[in-house]
Design a protein around this motif. Structure first.
Motif, PDB file in Angstrom:
ATOM      1  N   HIS A  10     -40.707 -21.276  23.970  1.00  0.00           N
ATOM      2  CA  HIS A  10     -41.230 -19.959  24.341  1.00  0.00           C
ATOM      3  C   HIS A  10     -42.230 -20.036  25.494  1.00  0.00           C
ATOM      4  N   GLU A  11     -42.053 -21.032  26.335  1.00  0.00           N
ATOM      5  CA  GLU A  11     -42.979 -21.257  27.449  1.00  0.00           C
ATOM      6  C   GLU A  11     -43.097 -20.034  28.362  1.00  0.00           C
ATOM      7  N   SER A  12     -41.996 -19.376  28.642  1.00  0.00           N
ATOM      8  CA  SER A  12     -42.057 -18.209  29.535  1.00  0.00           C
ATOM      9  C   SER A  12     -42.869 -17.078  28.911  1.00  0.00           C
ATOM     10  N   TRP A  13     -42.801 -16.936  27.592  1.00  0.00           N
ATOM     11  CA  TRP A  13     -43.596 -15.906  26.914  1.00  0.00           C
ATOM     12  C   TRP A  13     -45.081 -16.272  26.912  1.00  0.00           C
ATOM     13  N   LEU A  14     -45.374 -17.558  26.792  1.00  0.00           N
ATOM     14  CA  LEU A  14     -46.762 -17.993  26.852  1.00  0.00           C
ATOM     15  C   LEU A  14     -47.341 -17.807  28.256  1.00  0.00           C
ATOM     16  N   GLU A  15     -46.504 -17.972  29.263  1.00  0.00           N
ATOM     17  CA  GLU A  15     -46.939 -17.700  30.637  1.00  0.00           C
ATOM     18  C   GLU A  15     -47.239 -16.208  30.804  1.00  0.00           C
ATOM     19  N   GLU A  16     -46.419 -15.372  30.199  1.00  0.00           N
ATOM     20  CA  GLU A  16     -46.663 -13.929  30.239  1.00  0.00           C
ATOM     21  C   GLU A  16     -47.953 -13.590  29.495  1.00  0.00           C
ATOM     22  N   LEU A  17     -48.193 -14.259  28.380  1.00  0.00           N
ATOM     23  CA  LEU A  17     -49.442 -14.058  27.646  1.00  0.00           C
ATOM     24  C   LEU A  17     -50.636 -14.373  28.548  1.00  0.00           C
TER      25      LEU A  17
END
Length: 102
Positions: A10-17
């Motif tokens: 979920h790296e892309s979601w953590l970047e969005e976070l």
């Protein structure tokens, strides 16, 4: 609880976070708490992930005493305030934390 591979998956979601947290100027403690809450509760559908991410940011900011309004988080995350309102208390309770009783 989540496993270490969840951070990679979920790296892309953590970047969005992080982008949302930057817009809100959140502390590192709030960001870390939000990430933990999100990774422990990642929903299947991408549409639900954005709402869960926003709720995690809101709840994380409360836990870290770096609170932001639901409206501010919703604007930063591009979701409705209702999306956050419907999820944040359950997130805290699932993590073993007691939501504030205002």
């Amino acid at each position: 609880m989540y496993n270490a591979s969840a951070r990679i998956e979920h790296e892309s979601w953590l970047e969005e976070l992080e982008r949302i947290a930057d817009r809100l100027e959140l502390s590192s403690e709030a960001r870390s708490t939000a990430a933990d809450l999100f990774l422990a509760n990642v929903p299947e559908s991408d549409r639900s992930k954005r709402a869960m991410l926003a709720a995690s940011v809101y709840a994380g900011s409360l836990v870290a005493s770096d609170g932001r309004t639901q409206c501010a988080v919703a604007d930063a995350a591009d979701v409705s305030r209702l999306s956050i309102q419907q999820r944040w208390k359950d997130l805290l309770e699932d993590a073993g934390l007691e939501p504030p009783k205002w």
